[in-house]
Design an enzyme around this catalytic site. Structure first.
Site, mmCIF file in Angstrom:
data_model
loop_
_atom_site.group_PDB
_atom_site.id
_atom_site.type_symbol
_atom_site.label_atom_id
_atom_site.label_comp_id
_atom_site.label_asym_id
_atom_site.label_seq_id
_atom_site.Cartn_x
_atom_site.Cartn_y
_atom_site.Cartn_z
ATOM 1 N N HIS A 146 -6.658 3.929 3.844
ATOM 2 C CA HIS A 146 -5.454 3.166 3.487
ATOM 3 C C HIS A 146 -5.039 3.539 2.068
ATOM 4 O O HIS A 146 -5.882 3.611 1.179
ATOM 5 C CB HIS A 146 -5.759 1.667 3.576
ATOM 6 C CG HIS A 146 -4.548 0.795 3.495
ATOM 7 N ND1 HIS A 146 -3.893 0.544 2.304
ATOM 8 C CD2 HIS A 146 -3.858 0.134 4.455
ATOM 9 C CE1 HIS A 146 -2.864 -0.259 2.550
ATOM 10 N NE2 HIS A 146 -2.815 -0.518 3.834
ATOM 11 N N CYS B 244 0.679 3.684 5.368
ATOM 12 C CA CYS B 244 1.191 2.347 5.088
ATOM 13 C C CYS B 244 2.499 2.520 4.316
ATOM 14 O O CYS B 244 2.486 2.827 3.117
ATOM 15 C CB CYS B 244 0.178 1.519 4.300
ATOM 16 S SG CYS B 244 0.799 -0.137 3.956
ATOM 17 N N HIS C 173 0.994 1.614 9.370
ATOM 18 C CA HIS C 173 1.425 0.247 9.046
ATOM 19 C C HIS C 173 2.881 0.386 8.641
ATOM 20 O O HIS C 173 3.173 0.983 7.601
ATOM 21 C CB HIS C 173 0.663 -0.305 7.831
ATOM 22 C CG HIS C 173 -0.795 -0.544 8.057
ATOM 23 N ND1 HIS C 173 -1.646 -0.964 7.053
ATOM 24 C CD2 HIS C 173 -1.552 -0.454 9.174
ATOM 25 C CE1 HIS C 173 -2.867 -1.111 7.550
ATOM 26 N NE2 HIS C 173 -2.839 -0.806 8.829
ATOM 27 N N ASP D 168 3.789 -4.488 9.742
ATOM 28 C CA ASP D 168 2.914 -4.936 8.654
ATOM 29 C C ASP D 168 3.414 -6.280 8.171
ATOM 30 O O ASP D 168 4.144 -6.971 8.890
ATOM 31 C CB ASP D 168 2.869 -3.856 7.579
ATOM 32 C CG ASP D 168 1.592 -3.886 6.765
ATOM 33 O OD1 ASP D 168 0.800 -4.819 6.930
ATOM 34 O OD2 ASP D 168 1.392 -2.967 5.954
ATOM 35 N N HIS D 169 3.035 -6.631 6.967
ATOM 36 C CA HIS D 169 3.366 -7.956 6.443
ATOM 37 C C HIS D 169 4.763 -8.396 6.870
ATOM 38 O O HIS D 169 5.740 -7.688 6.650
ATOM 39 C CB HIS D 169 3.336 -7.937 4.915
ATOM 40 C CG HIS D 169 2.042 -7.444 4.363
ATOM 41 N ND1 HIS D 169 1.900 -7.047 3.068
ATOM 42 C CD2 HIS D 169 0.840 -7.273 4.951
ATOM 43 C CE1 HIS D 169 0.652 -6.657 2.870
ATOM 44 N NE2 HIS D 169 -0.013 -6.780 4.006
ATOM 45 N N TYR E 241 0.944 -12.496 7.461
ATOM 46 C CA TYR E 241 0.395 -12.326 8.808
ATOM 47 C C TYR E 241 0.750 -13.456 9.767
ATOM 48 O O TYR E 241 -0.054 -13.859 10.602
ATOM 49 C CB TYR E 241 -1.122 -12.107 8.736
ATOM 50 C CG TYR E 241 -1.444 -10.741 8.155
ATOM 51 C CD1 TYR E 241 -1.295 -9.600 8.933
ATOM 52 C CD2 TYR E 241 -1.837 -10.584 6.828
ATOM 53 C CE1 TYR E 241 -1.550 -8.337 8.407
ATOM 54 C CE2 TYR E 241 -2.095 -9.331 6.294
ATOM 55 C CZ TYR E 241 -1.946 -8.207 7.099
ATOM 56 O OH TYR E 241 -2.191 -6.962 6.582
HETATM 57 C C1 DNO Z 1 -3.044 -5.590 3.575
HETATM 58 C C2 DNO Z 1 -3.798 -4.566 4.290
HETATM 59 C C3 DNO Z 1 -4.997 -4.071 3.505
HETATM 60 C C4 DNO Z 1 -5.811 -3.156 4.388
HETATM 61 C C5 DNO Z 1 -7.016 -2.597 3.709
HETATM 62 C C6 DNO Z 1 -7.611 -1.502 4.544
HETATM 63 O O1 DNO Z 1 -2.388 -6.357 4.182
HETATM 64 O O2 DNO Z 1 -2.988 -3.506 4.660
HETATM 65 O O3 DNO Z 1 -5.783 -5.162 3.122
HETATM 66 O O4 DNO Z 1 -6.273 -3.848 5.496
HETATM 67 O O5 DNO Z 1 -6.697 -2.090 2.474
HETATM 68 O O6 DNO Z 1 -8.880 -1.222 4.096
#
Ligand code: DNO
Length: 359
Positions: free
Chosen positions: A207, A245, A272, A317-318, A331
């Protein structure tokens, strides 16, 4: 491509597997066993039980996010080999329960950082926000534990108040590590674990750093196309990949996400995908996924992934907190379900048009 949602087990998530199952096009979850101390082996029986719980709802557990890397490995200490052994054993267990992709990170000391977990937008929704000056002021070397408690008792991962003293000591330690040494520590870890990942049929997906710039003088390496190239060149193993991401990398207006996706998409087992609204080079608000809501072009990103031969997992993602939902920041169900179906719609349109062009 498979669309999944992140889900936290053992009652630690307001979103249920039933709700996830009812979200069109979502085939599984990215999940984890929380509370296993970093550096310990994830037990096979617990993984089997978790997989069975998820399968009860017709969902797959092919992605784990994350198995965290012990700080001694990141620091390159002599004690790292024992933690690497445990990591390898965990990979074996993950392979035995059919996991195909493992998201992890090599961020020193802290995972992602925000200054506000509930920043209110004019429409009444809330998002996570980042103001660099405020985050810089949260420096564990100088701040009190109380300052680290955020939004309704949720802490950012890795920012738990009881870890504060250790965090400060760790941050100081990293001040003496050069980027070259840090790259070497990543490579040492990769060379040790990738053979087992390959044998277990697992693609590892690092990530990126979030935010993708310097904080508290810590090394930040997975933060630009150039550095992603360096990372991928550390090992040609098919198990060595990136979690694309878009929001982490895209927090910096300097990163061109479609360009990154186009170039390295075939080495991206996990994406992501989310949007951000830039306020300056270092300040941003998270945004709804839909392109006009932020500064990242979701169509261009999905097209670039498609063209690159991307064949991995995507999760929205978020999300924002909308419609009165109370959930773990980023989330909740509603905005991520909207995001998932928006991204599926883009993917469907792109793949249909591409197929027709071929006829
Ligand atoms: C945040 C996530 C991160 C991710 C970690 C992976 O929302 O994208 O916390 O899970 O960095 O190791």
């Amino acid at each position: 491509m498979k669309m999944i949602l992140r889900w936290f087990p053992y009652g630690d998530d307001s979103v249920t597997l039933q709700q996830i199952r009812q979200t069109p096009g979502v085939s599984g979850v990215a999940t984890c066993i929380p509370n296993i101390p970093v550096g310990e082996v994830w037990p096979l029986d617990a993984l089997r039980a978790l997989k069975a719980d998820i399968a009860d709802y017709g969902l797959e557990m092919e992605v784990i996010e994350s198995v965290n890397v012990h700080e001694d490995i990141k620091k390159g200490l002599d004690t790292r080999d024992r933690y690497i052994e445990a990591y390898i054993q965990t990979l074996k267990h993950l392979g035995q329960v059919g996991v195909k992709c493992l998201c992890y990170n090599f961020m020193p000391v802290i995972d992602w950082a925000r200054s506000d977990l509930e920043y209110a937008l004019p429409d009444g929704s809330t998002v996570m926000a980042y103001r660099h000056v405020e985050v810089a002021m949260l420096n564990p070397l100088t701040m009190s534990a109380a300052m680290h408690r955020k939004a309704r008792g949720y802490s950012l991962p890795g920012w738990e108040p009881e870890r504060l003293e250790q965090m400060a000591a760790d941050i100081e330690f990293y001040h003496s590590i050069t980027p070259e040494q840090y790259w070497a520590n990543i490579k040492y870890f990769l060379d040790a674990v990738l053979p087992q990942a390959e044998a277990s049929g697992i693609r590892m997906a690092i990530h990126p750093d979030d935010p993708p710039w310097q904080l508290y003088g810590l090394p930040k390496l997975i933060n630009s196309l150039e550095n992603i190239r360096t990372f991928l060149a550390l090992s040609d193993s098919p198990a060595n990949g990136l979690t694309l991401c878009t929001g982490s990398l895209g927090a910096s207006p300097k990163n061109n996400i479609p360009k990154i996706a186009r170039e390295v998409g075939a080495r991206v087992p996990f994406a992501h995908v989310r949007n951000v609204k830039h306020l300056s080079d270092t300040d941003f608000n998270e945004a709804a996924h839909y392109t006009p809501c932020g500064d990242l072009n979701m169509f261009d990103i999905m097209l670039a992934l498609y063209d690159s031969g991307f064949d991995g997992y995507i999760r929205p993602d978020h999300g924002r907190m909308i419609w009165g939902e109370k959930a773990r920041p980023g989330y909740g169900l509603y905005d991520r379900a909207i995001g998932a179906n928006y991204l599926l719609g883009l993917w469907e349109a792109i793949s249909q048009l591409k197929k027709r062009e071929q006829v």
